[in-house]
Design a protein around this motif. Structure first.
Motif, PDB file in Angstrom:
ATOM      1  N   LEU A   1     -16.208 -38.902 149.477  1.00 53.18           N
ATOM      2  CA  LEU A   1     -14.895 -38.266 149.415  1.00 53.18           C
ATOM      3  C   LEU A   1     -13.920 -38.886 150.405  1.00 53.18           C
ATOM      4  O   LEU A   1     -12.743 -39.075 150.102  1.00 53.18           O
ATOM      5  N   GLN A   2     -14.401 -39.212 151.609  1.00 53.35           N
ATOM      6  CA  GLN A   2     -13.536 -39.831 152.612  1.00 53.35           C
ATOM      7  C   GLN A   2     -12.973 -41.156 152.109  1.00 53.35           C
ATOM      8  O   GLN A   2     -11.780 -41.426 152.234  1.00 53.35           O
ATOM      9  N   GLU A   3     -13.847 -41.999 151.553  1.00 51.07           N
ATOM     10  CA  GLU A   3     -13.361 -43.287 151.068  1.00 51.07           C
ATOM     11  C   GLU A   3     -12.456 -43.111 149.858  1.00 51.07           C
ATOM     12  O   GLU A   3     -11.433 -43.805 149.726  1.00 51.07           O
ATOM     13  N   GLU A   4     -12.803 -42.194 148.986  1.00 49.04           N
ATOM     14  CA  GLU A   4     -11.983 -41.945 147.802  1.00 49.04           C
ATOM     15  C   GLU A   4     -10.573 -41.532 148.201  1.00 49.04           C
ATOM     16  O   GLU A   4      -9.582 -42.027 147.649  1.00 49.04           O
ATOM     17  N   MET A   5     -10.468 -40.642 149.179  1.00 48.63           N
ATOM     18  CA  MET A   5      -9.157 -40.184 149.631  1.00 48.63           C
ATOM     19  C   MET A   5      -8.377 -41.322 150.285  1.00 48.63           C
ATOM     20  O   MET A   5      -7.154 -41.441 150.121  1.00 48.63           O
ATOM     21  N   LEU A   6      -9.088 -42.182 151.032  1.00 42.78           N
ATOM     22  CA  LEU A   6      -8.455 -43.330 151.675  1.00 42.78           C
ATOM     23  C   LEU A   6      -7.858 -44.274 150.627  1.00 42.78           C
ATOM     24  O   LEU A   6      -6.697 -44.703 150.738  1.00 42.78           O
ATOM     25  N   LEU A   7      -8.628 -44.593 149.600  1.00 42.38           N
ATOM     26  CA  LEU A   7      -8.153 -45.513 148.560  1.00 42.38           C
ATOM     27  C   LEU A   7      -7.032 -44.898 147.726  1.00 42.38           C
ATOM     28  O   LEU A   7      -6.074 -45.590 147.354  1.00 42.38           O
ATOM     29  N   ASP A   8      -7.162 -43.603 147.441  1.00 40.95           N
ATOM     30  CA  ASP A   8      -6.097 -42.931 146.693  1.00 40.95           C
ATOM     31  C   ASP A   8      -4.784 -42.965 147.475  1.00 40.95           C
ATOM     32  O   ASP A   8      -3.708 -43.186 146.905  1.00 40.95           O
ATOM     33  N   ARG A   9      -4.881 -42.763 148.784  1.00 40.51           N
ATOM     34  CA  ARG A   9      -3.671 -42.787 149.613  1.00 40.51           C
ATOM     35  C   ARG A   9      -3.077 -44.194 149.654  1.00 40.51           C
ATOM     36  O   ARG A   9      -1.844 -44.354 149.627  1.00 40.51           O
ATOM     37  N   ALA A  10      -3.923 -45.224 149.701  1.00 37.10           N
ATOM     38  CA  ALA A  10      -3.428 -46.603 149.683  1.00 37.10           C
ATOM     39  C   ALA A  10      -2.648 -46.880 148.401  1.00 37.10           C
ATOM     40  O   ALA A  10      -1.597 -47.538 148.436  1.00 37.10           O
ATOM     41  N   VAL A  11      -3.140 -46.369 147.278  1.00 35.61           N
ATOM     42  CA  VAL A  11      -2.436 -46.538 145.999  1.00 35.61           C
ATOM     43  C   VAL A  11      -1.087 -45.829 146.042  1.00 35.61           C
ATOM     44  O   VAL A  11      -0.067 -46.348 145.550  1.00 35.61           O
ATOM     45  N   GLU A  12      -1.062 -44.635 146.635  1.00 38.56           N
ATOM     46  CA  GLU A  12       0.198 -43.901 146.752  1.00 38.56           C
ATOM     47  C   GLU A  12       1.212 -44.672 147.592  1.00 38.56           C
ATOM     48  O   GLU A  12       2.395 -44.765 147.233  1.00 38.56           O
ATOM     49  N   ILE A  13       0.748 -45.236 148.710  1.00 39.30           N
ATOM     50  CA  ILE A  13       1.641 -46.011 149.572  1.00 39.30           C
ATOM     51  C   ILE A  13       2.152 -47.245 148.848  1.00 39.30           C
ATOM     52  O   ILE A  13       3.325 -47.620 148.974  1.00 39.30           O
ATOM     53  N   LEU A  14       1.289 -47.884 148.064  1.00 35.95           N
ATOM     54  CA  LEU A  14       1.699 -49.040 147.277  1.00 35.95           C
ATOM     55  C   LEU A  14       2.847 -48.668 146.342  1.00 35.95           C
ATOM     56  O   LEU A  14       3.804 -49.427 146.178  1.00 35.95           O
ATOM     57  N   GLY A  15       2.755 -47.491 145.722  1.00 31.72           N
ATOM     58  CA  GLY A  15       3.811 -47.032 144.831  1.00 31.72           C
ATOM     59  C   GLY A  15       5.081 -46.634 145.560  1.00 31.72           C
ATOM     60  O   GLY A  15       6.195 -46.855 145.071  1.00 31.72           O
ATOM     61  N   GLU A  16       4.915 -46.063 146.749  1.00 28.71           N
ATOM     62  CA  GLU A  16       6.063 -45.592 147.528  1.00 28.71           C
ATOM     63  C   GLU A  16       6.774 -46.729 148.261  1.00 28.71           C
ATOM     64  O   GLU A  16       7.983 -46.685 148.466  1.00 28.71           O
TER      65      GLU A  16
END
Length: 313
Positions: free
Chosen positions: A14-29
């Motif tokens: 879950l920790q890694e999943e949340m980290l990668l999901d946040r990276a994708v969000e930052i990429l979009g933002e």
């Protein structure tokens, strides 16, 4: 009670999943550089760094113009960690700036050799061993996932009296990651033939993303009977043909449907809505949750929703 080692491992996923999901969000933002900087800052918090994390590192750094960083991450992933990826990964346009480099070509060759070796021996896996409850939840992962990643989200159904078991595809994707193939022969029906399916009072098929497509494909083609299905972020191209036949079978066999999808899930939301609406029109019992601000990922604590696994969300 769930094994504490499994709970600990689930938390790591879950920790890694949340980290990668946040990276994708930052990429979009923002851009690739900001997403890359975020991963560099946060990655040490992940104790067991996966092949997927390294894929994000070398892709983001390459797109951000940090060619030497990208080559170093790729070299570390392949040569030092022993990871490998399906061949298509190396054709990603994100890696265009690296293709002429000798280390890129060497890593690509090593990875493909490992991919072919692992593909030859991979097989579908099911965790089921015996009947332990009157209710069974059989869970399928999404593409680029595995049983461990599923456990992190679905093990909690055991608190509702379900015996939770998992199916892992025999089609390899990358190191310790698997995928479902739309064109491949059905596998779920073979798994169900090998377990004591009819000894349960309640049987629920659960899936994330492409795992949902495998569920619907198996119900449609193999006429699998169950009490209900739970589809999370469903990637379901199978409904493009023969959806009426599928829903007719589900109606005749009183199979209820739960669909949970993020409104920002551009890949899946349209088909998910179409499927849910068609099911309602057909008279199938269906419940939906469309979640604001959520992309192609699990919602937080989604099992805590009232009625999950009962057709009454």
């Amino acid at each position: 009670m769930r094994d504490q080692n499994e709970v600990w491992q689930n938390n790591l996923y879950l920790q890694e999943e949340m980290l990668l999901d946040r990276a994708v969000e930052i990429l979009g933002e923002s851009d690739a550089l900001e997403a890359y900087k975020y991963l560099l800052t946060e990655k040490e918090k992940i104790k067991c760094q996966s092949s997927q994390l390294y894929n994000y590192l070398y892709c983001l750094s390459a797109v951000a113009g940090k060619k030497e960083d990208a080559l170093a991450w790729l070299k570390e992933a392949i040569e030092e960690k022993g990871f490998w990826y399906r061949p298509e990964v190396f054709d990603d346009s994100d890696l265009e700036s690296l293709r002429s480099e000798a280390i890129f070509q060497k890593c690509r060759k090593l990875s493909e050799e490992r991919f072919l070796r692992e593909s030859a021996k991979a097989k579908t896996i099911c965790t089921w061993k015996s009947v332990k409850s009157r209710k069974l939840a059989l869970v399928l992962h999404g593409n680029q996932q595995n049983i461990g990643m599923c456990r992190a989200h679905w093990d909690g159904m055991s608190d509702q009296g379900y015996q939770v078991e998992y199916v892992q595809s025999g089609i390899v994707d990358s190191y310790n990651l698997y995928r479902w193939d739309e064109e491949a022969p059905i596998r779920l029906d073979k798994v169900i033939e090998e377990i004591q399916w009819d000894k349960y009072d309640s049987r629920v098929l659960c899936g994330f993303s492409a795992g949902c497509n495998e569920i619907l494909k198996s119900i449609k083609c193999a006429k699998i009977k169950c009490e209900g299905i739970v589809l999370v972020s469903p990637w379901i191209p199978v409904i493009e043909t023969g959806m009426d036949e599928l829903l007719e079978f589900m109606k005749d066999n009183s199979i209820w449907i739960e669909v949970i999808c993020g409104k920002k899930d551009d890949d899946c939301m349209t088909l998910a809505e179409r499927f849910a609406e068609a099911a309602k029109e057909k008279g199938v019992q269906v419940s939906t949750r469309w979640i604001d601000g959520l992309g192609h990922q699990y919602p937080n604590c989604f099992l805590s929703c009232a009625g999950i696994g009962s057709g009454k969300v």
